[in-house]
Every structure is written in structure tokens, then in C-alpha cells.
Design a protein around this motif. Structure first.
Motif, PDB file in Angstrom:
ATOM      1  N   ILE A 168       0.859  -1.173   0.000  1.00  0.00           N
ATOM      2  CA  ILE A 168       0.000   0.000   0.000  1.00  0.00           C
ATOM      3  C   ILE A 168       0.902   1.232   0.000  1.00  0.00           C
ATOM      4  N   VAL A 169       0.826   2.006  -1.058  1.00  0.00           N
ATOM      5  CA  VAL A 169       1.716   3.157  -1.213  1.00  0.00           C
ATOM      6  C   VAL A 169       0.914   4.440  -1.010  1.00  0.00           C
ATOM      7  N   SER A 170       1.366   5.263  -0.087  1.00  0.00           N
ATOM      8  CA  SER A 170       0.643   6.522   0.154  1.00  0.00           C
ATOM      9  C   SER A 170       1.151   7.611  -0.781  1.00  0.00           C
ATOM     10  N   GLU A 171       0.330   8.591  -0.995  1.00  0.00           N
ATOM     11  CA  GLU A 171       0.756   9.821  -1.663  1.00  0.00           C
ATOM     12  C   GLU A 171       1.706  10.566  -0.710  1.00  0.00           C
ATOM     13  N   PRO A 172       2.552  11.453  -1.245  1.00  0.00           N
ATOM     14  CA  PRO A 172       3.404  12.228  -0.322  1.00  0.00           C
ATOM     15  C   PRO A 172       2.590  13.338   0.343  1.00  0.00           C
ATOM     16  N   ASP A 173       1.535  12.951   1.045  1.00  0.00           N
ATOM     17  CA  ASP A 173       0.593  13.902   1.654  1.00  0.00           C
ATOM     18  C   ASP A 173       0.862  14.135   3.128  1.00  0.00           C
ATOM     19  N   ILE A 174       1.732  13.318   3.701  1.00  0.00           N
ATOM     20  CA  ILE A 174       1.951  13.367   5.142  1.00  0.00           C
ATOM     21  C   ILE A 174       2.984  14.456   5.441  1.00  0.00           C
ATOM     22  N   ARG A 175       2.727  15.250   6.481  1.00  0.00           N
ATOM     23  CA  ARG A 175       3.595  16.404   6.741  1.00  0.00           C
ATOM     24  C   ARG A 175       4.327  16.357   8.074  1.00  0.00           C
ATOM     25  N   THR A 176       3.928  15.458   8.963  1.00  0.00           N
ATOM     26  CA  THR A 176       4.626  15.377  10.250  1.00  0.00           C
ATOM     27  C   THR A 176       4.775  13.907  10.661  1.00  0.00           C
ATOM     28  N   PRO A 177       5.769  13.619  11.510  1.00  0.00           N
ATOM     29  CA  PRO A 177       5.897  12.254  12.026  1.00  0.00           C
ATOM     30  C   PRO A 177       4.625  11.783  12.743  1.00  0.00           C
ATOM     31  N   ASP A 178       3.931  12.692  13.421  1.00  0.00           N
ATOM     32  CA  ASP A 178       2.691  12.315  14.087  1.00  0.00           C
ATOM     33  C   ASP A 178       1.625  11.872  13.083  1.00  0.00           C
ATOM     34  N   GLU A 179       1.533  12.592  11.970  1.00  0.00           N
ATOM     35  CA  GLU A 179       0.565  12.189  10.943  1.00  0.00           C
ATOM     36  C   GLU A 179       0.905  10.813  10.394  1.00  0.00           C
ATOM     37  N   ALA A 180       2.200  10.553  10.251  1.00  0.00           N
ATOM     38  CA  ALA A 180       2.621   9.231   9.769  1.00  0.00           C
ATOM     39  C   ALA A 180       2.182   8.155  10.754  1.00  0.00           C
ATOM     40  N   TYR A 181       2.367   8.449  12.029  1.00  0.00           N
ATOM     41  CA  TYR A 181       1.980   7.502  13.084  1.00  0.00           C
ATOM     42  C   TYR A 181       0.469   7.243  13.038  1.00  0.00           C
ATOM     43  N   GLU A 182      -0.291   8.312  12.902  1.00  0.00           N
ATOM     44  CA  GLU A 182      -1.750   8.172  12.844  1.00  0.00           C
ATOM     45  C   GLU A 182      -2.189   7.394  11.609  1.00  0.00           C
ATOM     46  N   TYR A 183      -1.571   7.709  10.486  1.00  0.00           N
ATOM     47  CA  TYR A 183      -1.897   7.010   9.231  1.00  0.00           C
ATOM     48  C   TYR A 183      -1.696   5.509   9.408  1.00  0.00           C
ATOM     49  N   LEU A 184      -0.542   5.142   9.983  1.00  0.00           N
ATOM     50  CA  LEU A 184      -0.238   3.720  10.163  1.00  0.00           C
ATOM     51  C   LEU A 184      -1.206   3.061  11.143  1.00  0.00           C
ATOM     52  N   THR A 185      -1.528   3.799  12.211  1.00  0.00           N
ATOM     53  CA  THR A 185      -2.456   3.250  13.196  1.00  0.00           C
ATOM     54  C   THR A 185      -3.813   2.972  12.568  1.00  0.00           C
ATOM     55  N   ARG A 186      -4.309   3.939  11.782  1.00  0.00           N
ATOM     56  CA  ARG A 186      -5.617   3.767  11.111  1.00  0.00           C
ATOM     57  C   ARG A 186      -5.560   2.639  10.094  1.00  0.00           C
ATOM     58  N   LEU A 187      -4.476   2.614   9.326  1.00  0.00           N
ATOM     59  CA  LEU A 187      -4.334   1.583   8.297  1.00  0.00           C
ATOM     60  C   LEU A 187      -4.361   0.191   8.935  1.00  0.00           C
ATOM     61  N   LYS A 188      -3.585   0.040   9.984  1.00  0.00           N
ATOM     62  CA  LYS A 188      -3.523  -1.259  10.662  1.00  0.00           C
ATOM     63  C   LYS A 188      -4.899  -1.665  11.194  1.00  0.00           C
ATOM     64  N   GLU A 189      -5.582  -0.695  11.794  1.00  0.00           N
ATOM     65  CA  GLU A 189      -6.916  -0.943  12.336  1.00  0.00           C
ATOM     66  C   GLU A 189      -7.858  -1.467  11.245  1.00  0.00           C
TER      67      GLU A 189
END
Ligand code: ADP
Ligand code: ZN
Ligand code: MG
Length: 491
Positions: A168-189
Motif C-alpha cells: 500500500i503506497v501513500s501519496e506524499p501527503d503526510i507532513r509530520t511524524p505524528d501524521e505518519a503515526y496516525e496514518y499507520l495506526t488507522r491503516l492497521k486498524e
């Protein structure tokens, strides 16, 4: 963690990080992607292999339908458009754990594209685009060990060859390490809810490569990215990104140039190291896999798969807030896993107050789990047990102190609540005259508070309830106690 604080906050603020994530997920199929070998973690090395996954000459792959189903389900859950006709392609490279010399993957016609995940940020919800979701097979595993004093040996275990993956490849839309963490948490869920993977990072069933660059704020063009690999927890990905952002800014501020490269995260040192430079893009010489026909997912098939879609975490949270009067925070905890949410809902349906069940979990259960180092699923107290405790408290048959004691015993002895309650049956004082006697004593000992109450500060009643409860060693019937305290104070 030794994250070097080299760049001042003022300079950091001049730059904007840009992050894109590539996530590999092993699918929970019984067998591998293109052969009948068991898809199982932890078997003795090189036992789950056959001519197909070993890449022996002449062996032909046959696509696992279940893998397609899981990949399609995940695509739909991530709001992707699923291609009716996608193409498998060979990605050629040499590595000791890749006996075929190529991986079967998808290239210019992936299974799915144009999806998204909504993530919470301090400024509200943000939508992160998903570029693509494609199917591929895993490679084997090289195991490096440095037992002998000088020589380091590498062993090859090919059990993992041919394990079905989605990338699963994301767009380069993420702007902070926290957003990356949230993205991964949601994806995993989402992947756990759809049950396409166990997402176990320790066992490598979910792996993430993080691409990151920085650019001066206001500049449109992206900076040169580095790719961080070998990170085995979401927390470490956040830490690795924080480190990497600072490192790149430091390079630029020092008049240097960020080079495109792959870097490895070292968790012990809290930093990344250059692994290999990637100035020229890899040439994998992709070409269509000649041994597999195009993958067809007809609209009928897609609709059938969509039928299996469970209620997804976000929708479920919203519904649970509405149905049970929960807070966002409660709903968040209670939907951490699908099984847990199912259990909670089963308990909440019969409980007198679902809200109280949720509160009990938040206040009494999670703290004890945390202290014992247990996951929710390992709780000695079942959801049924929590529901029973909540009912007893709701009916005033159990004071909060008694409830705490019973929970403590349950955790000490690893017993469920109903068992502990049956055996301990905590005493309750329900004799009004006995409680009144205690109230009288507390009133006599606290004339100042009585004066406050009678002067109009009605909340002081809680003070008296607390004092009497303490005097009764937590045994006074809470409902009765409340009633009698107010009556006495008012008289
Ligand atoms: P590559 O060709 O190096 O594999 P891709 O364009 O396929 O690069 O992108 C891989 C990942 O890197 C994607 O998740 C994408 O969003 C992200 N990405 C691409 N360019 C950048 C950049 N300049 N900075 C940060 N991330 C990027
Ligand atoms: Zn095989
Ligand atoms: Mg790429």
C-alpha cells in the motif's frame, strides 16, 4: 533515545517535511500466493517449500483466489478503485533469499488505486491519499548471525518465499511524524477489522518503509527524499522520521545536499545510517509475467467481496457514540480491536448502563491491564464480568471501593469477576439505622462542613458520603447512604 538535538526550533520551522509511506502486509491465507504450500510463520526453516515457490525451472504459478479476495477487500476498505483487469509483472533483482531471481508483483496496472485514509490531526481530520494497492509475493529471509568470534554467517530460510503480500503506497501527503503515526495506526486498524492480515510487526507481517524529504516552507517543489527501512514499530517510525527530518535540515543548513538513498534505522542508537545510495533509480526491468494471465476482478465479483465488508472502525466509533452515549475517547478504546468491540457491544446490550461499562473499562480495567503488562484480549476479567460489575454498581449493591477490591483480586488470582464475586460476596450494610449512626458521628465531627451545607453549598454532601463510606470500610450500600446523608443534613 539519543536523538541528536542539533537544529534549533527556529530553523526547523523554516522547513516543511514531506512524507510518503510504503507498507507491505502479509495476507492471512492458508496457502501461499502461487502454490499450495502452507502460509505459516515459525515453521522449521525450508520446510514449507515446493518447486513453484523455490523457482525451480518449469514450475508454474497458479494464483490463490483467496489472496485476490483479501487484496480486493482491503482495497475497498481503503476507498480505492479496483481495476477490473490488472497485470502481474516480474520485478527482477538478485538476492540470496530470492531463488527465482525475480518477484511476482504488479507494476503499471496494479489491482487498485486512488484511495485514502482520514487521520486525526491537531487541526482536524486530514485525508491522506493512497496512490496504489498492488499484489505481490514475499521473498525468503536471510538470517545473519554473528555467533562465531570473527566470521558472521548468513543462513537462508525460503519458507517465506511466495507468501501473498499487498503493498500500500501513500501519496506524499503526510507532513509530520505524528501524521505518519496516525496514518499507520488507522491503516492497521482497517486491515485488522477486515481480517486480511494479523499485522504482527514482530513477525514481519506488517512492514513499513518511510520516505521523507524536507523543503523550505512555501516552496512547491519537493526536496530529495531518503527512504528509511528496517523499522519495526510505529513508535520507531515516528522517531526515525523525527531524526531524519532534523538530519536533512542540518545537511541543507550546512550548505550540503540531501542525497537520495536508503537508510537503516538503528533503534538502540535512535538514529539512521546510510545503507546504499540510490542516486540512479533501481532498474528492476519489470515486464508482464508470462506465466500468469491478467487478473480479472469482475464487477460482480467485486460486489460479492464488498458484501463481506465489516463495519469499519471509524463508522463503528460514530455509531457506538450514538448508541451508547459514549465519549469519543471511550469509543476509541473500545474499538481498538474488532473482537473487543464485539465483546463490549454484547455486554453493553444487556448491561443496565452501557456508559458505566465503558467507564469501568476506562477507569478500572485499562489501568490494571497496563500495570500487569496485558493486552485487552488477555484480561482476566471478561467483558461479561465487567458488565456484571457495572450492573452491581449501578444498582448500588457494590460500592466503588468494593468493586476496586474485587478487581484487584481478579487480577491477582487471574480469575474472572463473576467467580471472585461469588466467592467474596462483599458484605454490605443495608441496615438504615446502622448507617444513620455512622452519619451522625461524621456530622458531629465536622461542624464546619455542616454549616457550609446548610449555607447552600449542597455539593458538600459528597464529602459526608465519602467520610461515612470510609468509616464503613466501603461496605455501606451506596444508594441508601446517599439518600440518608441528604435527609440527615436537610433535617
Ligand atoms: P521510488 O520511485 O523511489 O520508489 P515513488 O515515487 O514510487 O518513489 O514513491 C515512493 C514513496 O515515496 C511514495 O509513498 C511517495 O508518496 C513517496 N515520495 C515520493 N517522492 C517523495 C518526496 N520527495 N518526499 C517524500 N516522499 C516522497
Ligand atoms: Zn510452494
Ligand atoms: Mg516506487
Amino acid at each position: 533515545m539519543a536523538t541528536a538535538a542539533i537544529v534549533s526550533p527556529e530553523i526547523m520551522a523554516k522547513y516543511e517535511p514531506v512524507i510518503g509511506l510504503e507498507v507491505h502486509v502479509q495476507l492471512l491465507t492458508e496457502t501461499k500466493a502461487f502454490c499450495g504450500c502452507a502460509n505459516k510463520f515459525g515453521a522449521p526453516p525450508n520446510t514449507n517449500v515446493c518447486p513453484v515457490c523455490l523457482g525451480l525451472p518449469g514450475a508454474l504459478p497458479v494464483l490463490n483466489e483467496r489472496a485476490v479476495e483479501f487484496a480486493t477487500l482491503a482495497s475497498l476498505a481503503l476507498h480505492c478503485q479496483v481495476r477490473e483487469r490488472s497485470i502481474f509483472a516480474r520485478k527482477n533483482y538478485f538476492y540470496p533469499d530470492l531463488p527465482k531471481g525475480y518477484q511476482i508483483s504488479q507494476f503499471d496496472k496494479p489491482l487498485a488505486e486512488h484511495g485514502w485514509i482520514d487521520v486525526p490531526t491537531p487541526n482536524g481530520t486530514k485525508r491522506i491519499g493512497i496512490t496504489r494497492l498492488h499484489m505481490e509475493e514475499d521473498a525468503g529471509k536471510s538470517i545473519h548471525d554473528g555467533f562465531s568470534d570473527s566470521a558472521t554467517r548468513t543462513y537462508v530460510d525460503l519458507n517465506r518465499c511466495g507468501t501473498p503480500l499487498i503493498e500500500i503506497v501513500s501519496e506524499p501527503d503526510i507532513r509530520t511524524p505524528d501524521e505518519a503515526y496516525e496514518y499507520l495506526t488507522r491503516l492497521k486498524e482497517i486491515l485488522l477489522y477486515t481480517a486480511v492480515s494479523d499485522c504482527n510487526m514482530e513477525e514481519g507481517s506488517l512492514r513499513c518503509d518511510a520516505n521523507v524529504s524536507v523543503r523550505p516552507r512555501g516552496q512547491e517543489k519537493f526536496g530529495t527524499k531518503a527512504e528509511v527501512k528496517n523499522v519495526n514499530s510505529f513508535r520507531f517510525i515516528r522517531a526515525a522520521l523525527e531524526y531524519e527530518i532534523e538530519r536533512q535540515i542540518d545537511v541543507i543548513e550546512g550548505g550540503g545536499r540531501v542525497v537520495q538513498e536508503t537508510r537503516l534505522w538503528n533503534a538502540n542508537e535512535g538514529r539512521t545510517y546510510s545503507m546504499r545510495s540510490k542516486e540512479q533509480a533501481h532498474d528492476y526491468r519489470y515486464f508482464p509475467e508470462p506465466d500468469l494471465p491478467p487478473l480479472i476482478v469482475s464487477s460482480i465479483r467485486r460486489a460479492e467481496i464488498a458484501q463481506q465488508m465489516p463495519e469499519l472502525p471509524e463508522a463503528r466509533r460514530a455509531r457506538m457514540v450514538a448508541d451508547y452515549g459514549l465519549t469519543e475517547q471511550d469509543a476509541q478504546t473500545l474499538t481498538a480491536t474488532r473482537a473487543f468491540a464485539d465483546q463490549f457491544e454484547a455486554a453493553a446490550k444487556t448491561a443496565k448502563s452501557p456508559r458505566r461499562v465503558a467507564n469501568l473499562i476506562q477507569s478500572e480495567l485499562t489501568s490494571r491491564l497496563k500495570a500487569a503488562g496485558l493486552e485487552l484480549e488477555q484480561s482476566p476479567i471478561s467483558m461479561k464480568g465487567v458488565a456484571q460489575a457495572a450492573d452491581l454498581a449501578e444498582e448500588g449493591k457494590l460500592s466503588s471501593k468494593q468493586l476496586k477490591q474485587l478487581f484487584d483480586i481478579a487480577f491477582e488470582k487471574s480469575e474472572d469477576f463473576p467467580v471472585v464475586y461469588e466467592r467474596e460476596k462483599p458484605q454490605q450494610i443495608t441496615d438504615a439505622s446502622e448507617i444513620e449512626k455512622m452519619i451522625d458521628e461524621v456530622i458531629a465531627a465536622n461542624p464546619k462542613q455542616v454549616e457550609q451545607y446548610r449555607g447552600g453549598k449542597k455539593t458538600v454532601a459528597a464529602f459526608f458520603v465519602g467520610q461515612v463510606m470510609k468509616a464503613s470500610k466501603g461496605q455501606a450500600n451506596p444508594g441508601l447512604l446517599n439518600e440518608l446523608v441528604v435527609r440527615k443534613l436537610d433535617s
